[in-house]
Motif scaffolding. Structure first.
Motif, PDB file in Angstrom:
ATOM      1  N   PRO A   1       0.774  -1.146  -0.033  1.00 29.49           N
ATOM      2  CA  PRO A   1      -0.062   0.027   0.094  1.00 29.49           C
ATOM      3  C   PRO A   1       0.792   1.386   0.102  1.00 29.49           C
ATOM      4  O   PRO A   1       0.402   2.427  -0.605  1.00 29.49           O
ATOM      5  CB  PRO A   1      -0.893  -0.203   1.452  1.00 29.49           C
ATOM      6  CG  PRO A   1       0.013  -1.115   2.088  1.00 29.49           C
ATOM      7  CD  PRO A   1       0.491  -1.951   1.289  1.00 29.49           C
ATOM      8  N   CYS A   2       1.714   1.235   0.718  1.00 25.24           N
ATOM      9  CA  CYS A   2       2.747   2.349   0.722  1.00 25.24           C
ATOM     10  C   CYS A   2       3.664   2.800  -0.512  1.00 25.24           C
ATOM     11  O   CYS A   2       3.884   3.894  -0.919  1.00 25.24           O
ATOM     12  CB  CYS A   2       3.796   2.452   1.802  1.00 25.24           C
ATOM     13  SG  CYS A   2       3.100   2.507   3.514  1.00 25.24           S
ATOM     14  N   LEU A   3       3.723   1.899  -1.478  1.00 20.64           N
ATOM     15  CA  LEU A   3       4.610   1.865  -2.637  1.00 20.64           C
ATOM     16  C   LEU A   3       3.815   2.074  -3.963  1.00 20.64           C
ATOM     17  O   LEU A   3       4.102   2.417  -4.933  1.00 20.64           O
ATOM     18  CB  LEU A   3       5.369   0.554  -2.736  1.00 20.64           C
ATOM     19  CG  LEU A   3       6.524   0.581  -1.802  1.00 20.64           C
ATOM     20  CD1 LEU A   3       7.526  -0.460  -2.105  1.00 20.64           C
ATOM     21  CD2 LEU A   3       7.228   1.809  -1.495  1.00 20.64           C
ATOM     22  N   THR A   4       2.234   2.015  -3.558  1.00 19.49           N
ATOM     23  CA  THR A   4       1.374   1.825  -4.838  1.00 19.49           C
ATOM     24  C   THR A   4       1.387   3.401  -5.384  1.00 19.49           C
ATOM     25  O   THR A   4       1.386   4.387  -4.649  1.00 19.49           O
ATOM     26  CB  THR A   4       0.021   1.626  -4.552  1.00 19.49           C
ATOM     27  OG1 THR A   4      -0.159   0.053  -3.936  1.00 19.49           O
ATOM     28  CG2 THR A   4      -1.094   1.523  -5.366  1.00 19.49           C
ATOM     29  N   GLY A   5       1.568   3.427  -6.620  1.00 18.86           N
ATOM     30  CA  GLY A   5       1.637   4.658  -7.396  1.00 18.86           C
ATOM     31  C   GLY A   5       2.897   5.433  -7.443  1.00 18.86           C
ATOM     32  O   GLY A   5       3.022   6.373  -8.133  1.00 18.86           O
ATOM     33  N   LEU A   6       3.787   4.808  -6.677  1.00 22.82           N
ATOM     34  CA  LEU A   6       5.152   5.242  -6.743  1.00 22.82           C
ATOM     35  C   LEU A   6       6.045   4.335  -7.390  1.00 22.82           C
ATOM     36  O   LEU A   6       6.790   4.616  -7.966  1.00 22.82           O
ATOM     37  CB  LEU A   6       5.747   5.530  -5.354  1.00 22.82           C
ATOM     38  CG  LEU A   6       5.121   6.318  -4.370  1.00 22.82           C
ATOM     39  CD1 LEU A   6       5.557   6.494  -2.854  1.00 22.82           C
ATOM     40  CD2 LEU A   6       5.144   7.919  -5.093  1.00 22.82           C
ATOM     41  N   MET A   7       5.974   3.059  -7.246  1.00 21.54           N
ATOM     42  CA  MET A   7       6.848   2.054  -7.828  1.00 21.54           C
ATOM     43  C   MET A   7       6.249   1.542  -9.150  1.00 21.54           C
ATOM     44  O   MET A   7       4.728   1.538  -9.277  1.00 21.54           O
ATOM     45  CB  MET A   7       7.004   0.831  -7.004  1.00 21.54           C
ATOM     46  CG  MET A   7       7.731  -0.165  -7.518  1.00 21.54           C
ATOM     47  SD  MET A   7       8.146  -1.672  -6.430  1.00 21.54           S
ATOM     48  CE  MET A   7       9.696  -0.679  -5.250  1.00 21.54           C
ATOM     49  N   LYS A   8       6.989   1.580 -10.084  1.00 23.61           N
ATOM     50  CA  LYS A   8       6.407   0.813 -11.344  1.00 23.61           C
ATOM     51  C   LYS A   8       5.639  -0.543 -11.229  1.00 23.61           C
ATOM     52  O   LYS A   8       6.142  -1.214 -10.329  1.00 23.61           O
ATOM     53  CB  LYS A   8       7.484   0.536 -12.509  1.00 23.61           C
ATOM     54  CG  LYS A   8       8.173   2.031 -12.982  1.00 23.61           C
ATOM     55  CD  LYS A   8       9.299   1.726 -13.910  1.00 23.61           C
ATOM     56  CE  LYS A   8       9.706   3.123 -14.062  1.00 23.61           C
ATOM     57  NZ  LYS A   8      10.864   2.857 -15.070  1.00 23.61           N
ATOM     58  N   GLU A   9       4.605  -0.612 -11.955  1.00 23.02           N
ATOM     59  CA  GLU A   9       3.767  -1.866 -11.857  1.00 23.02           C
ATOM     60  C   GLU A   9       4.339  -3.231 -11.637  1.00 23.02           C
ATOM     61  O   GLU A   9       4.145  -4.051 -10.883  1.00 23.02           O
ATOM     62  CB  GLU A   9       2.473  -1.926 -12.910  1.00 23.02           C
ATOM     63  CG  GLU A   9       1.573  -2.794 -12.563  1.00 23.02           C
ATOM     64  CD  GLU A   9       0.404  -2.685 -13.588  1.00 23.02           C
ATOM     65  OE1 GLU A   9      -0.433  -3.501 -13.707  1.00 23.02           O
ATOM     66  OE2 GLU A   9       0.512  -1.813 -14.592  1.00 23.02           O
ATOM     67  N   LYS A  10       5.137  -3.469 -12.425  1.00 22.94           N
ATOM     68  CA  LYS A  10       5.813  -4.856 -12.626  1.00 22.94           C
ATOM     69  C   LYS A  10       6.672  -5.014 -11.399  1.00 22.94           C
ATOM     70  O   LYS A  10       6.811  -6.251 -11.195  1.00 22.94           O
ATOM     71  CB  LYS A  10       6.785  -5.102 -13.977  1.00 22.94           C
ATOM     72  CG  LYS A  10       8.054  -4.153 -14.021  1.00 22.94           C
ATOM     73  CD  LYS A  10       8.734  -4.618 -15.424  1.00 22.94           C
ATOM     74  CE  LYS A  10      10.001  -3.796 -15.664  1.00 22.94           C
ATOM     75  NZ  LYS A  10      10.795  -4.269 -16.784  1.00 22.94           N
ATOM     76  N   TYR A  11       7.440  -4.167 -11.000  1.00 22.31           N
ATOM     77  CA  TYR A  11       8.017  -4.162  -9.735  1.00 22.31           C
ATOM     78  C   TYR A  11       7.406  -4.478  -8.440  1.00 22.31           C
ATOM     79  O   TYR A  11       7.761  -5.029  -7.428  1.00 22.31           O
ATOM     80  CB  TYR A  11       9.203  -2.903  -9.516  1.00 22.31           C
ATOM     81  CG  TYR A  11      10.059  -2.959 -10.574  1.00 22.31           C
ATOM     82  CD1 TYR A  11      11.128  -4.230 -10.719  1.00 22.31           C
ATOM     83  CD2 TYR A  11       9.948  -1.955 -11.604  1.00 22.31           C
ATOM     84  CE1 TYR A  11      12.025  -3.929 -11.875  1.00 22.31           C
ATOM     85  CE2 TYR A  11      11.106  -1.950 -12.834  1.00 22.31           C
ATOM     86  CZ  TYR A  11      12.056  -2.847 -12.879  1.00 22.31           C
ATOM     87  OH  TYR A  11      12.968  -2.975 -13.841  1.00 22.31           O
TER      88      TYR A  11
END
Length: 223
Positions: A183-193
């Motif tokens: 939840p904390c990385l959603t929207g920040l990290m690229k989808e595949k990673y």
């Protein structure tokens, strides 16, 4: 007892990189290039060790040792262990997987260090390759998201800020991968990673659902 280096000794099994070195199942290892011990994916999965199968292994071991007159092992079992004398204790089911060293301060810590590296992890983040955001700004955003999540009272060690991850304990790395990371990385990290990381999070949840998650942790947003 979860430490792989001690568990096989207490159980009186062969060492963990032997042919039948797993203390939980009968998955056979193989040698890669004649020296590296490896485990391949098996379909169907290997048979799970049980107290009944342990008794069978000990019986076959006794028969084998009578014939050879030498110290032998059968399917990883070298002989009986003192824990078998305990009442209401299952030798086969009384041990847990070593997730602290292998997962928490192992791959989770390594992944976190790698993804926050200003050069190595740059390709993982949305906008970082185009220099729209930097690592320091990214950590501040994640820290802010983490501070908006509150755990239940059953979590006895709360997660410190991501900027302090170098001083995290094993439990904090576990909390990060199980509850905070996705939840904390959603929207920040690229989808595949993010998908790759979420698969690890789901796998650990499945691994620990009968022990760690049985407390039914509840996570709520602070107002």
């Amino acid at each position: 007892m979860y430490n792989s280096g001690a568990r096989f000794k207490i159980l009186n099994y062969q060492i963990f990189h032997a042919k039948f070195g797993c203390t939980f199942c009968y998955h056979e290892t193989f040698k890669l290039e004649g020296k590296y011990t490896c485990w391949s994916v098996q379909d169907p999965p290997a048979e799970i060790r049980t107290d009944a199968s342990l008794q069978s292994d000990l019986h076959n071991l006794h028969l084998k040792s009578q014939k050879t007159q030498l110290e032998v092992a059968h399917r990883g079992v070298k002989g009986p262990c003192s824990l078998m004398e305990l009442k209401h204790f299952s030798v086969a089911q009384g041990f847990v997987v070593d997730y602290m060293h292998a997962i928490c301060v192992g791959c989770v810590k390594e992944h976190l260090v790698w993804m926050l590296h200003p050069k190595l992890g740059k390709r993982m983040w949305i906008g970082m390759e185009e220099n729209r955001i930097g690592t320091e700004h990214l950590i501040k955003v994640i820290d802010k998201r983490m501070s908006s999540v509150q755990s239940s009272t059953s979590v006895f060690r709360h997660l410190r800020k991501l900027s302090m991850h170098a001083n995290w304990k094993a439990r904090e790395y576990l909390l990060w991968i199980v509850f905070y990371a996705v939840p904390c990385l959603t929207g920040l990290m690229k989808e595949k990673y993010l998908l790759h990381l979420s698969l690890l999070s789901a796998a650990i949840n499945n691994l620990l659902h009968t022990c760690f998650l049985c407390h039914k942790h509840v996570w709520i947003k602070r107002k």
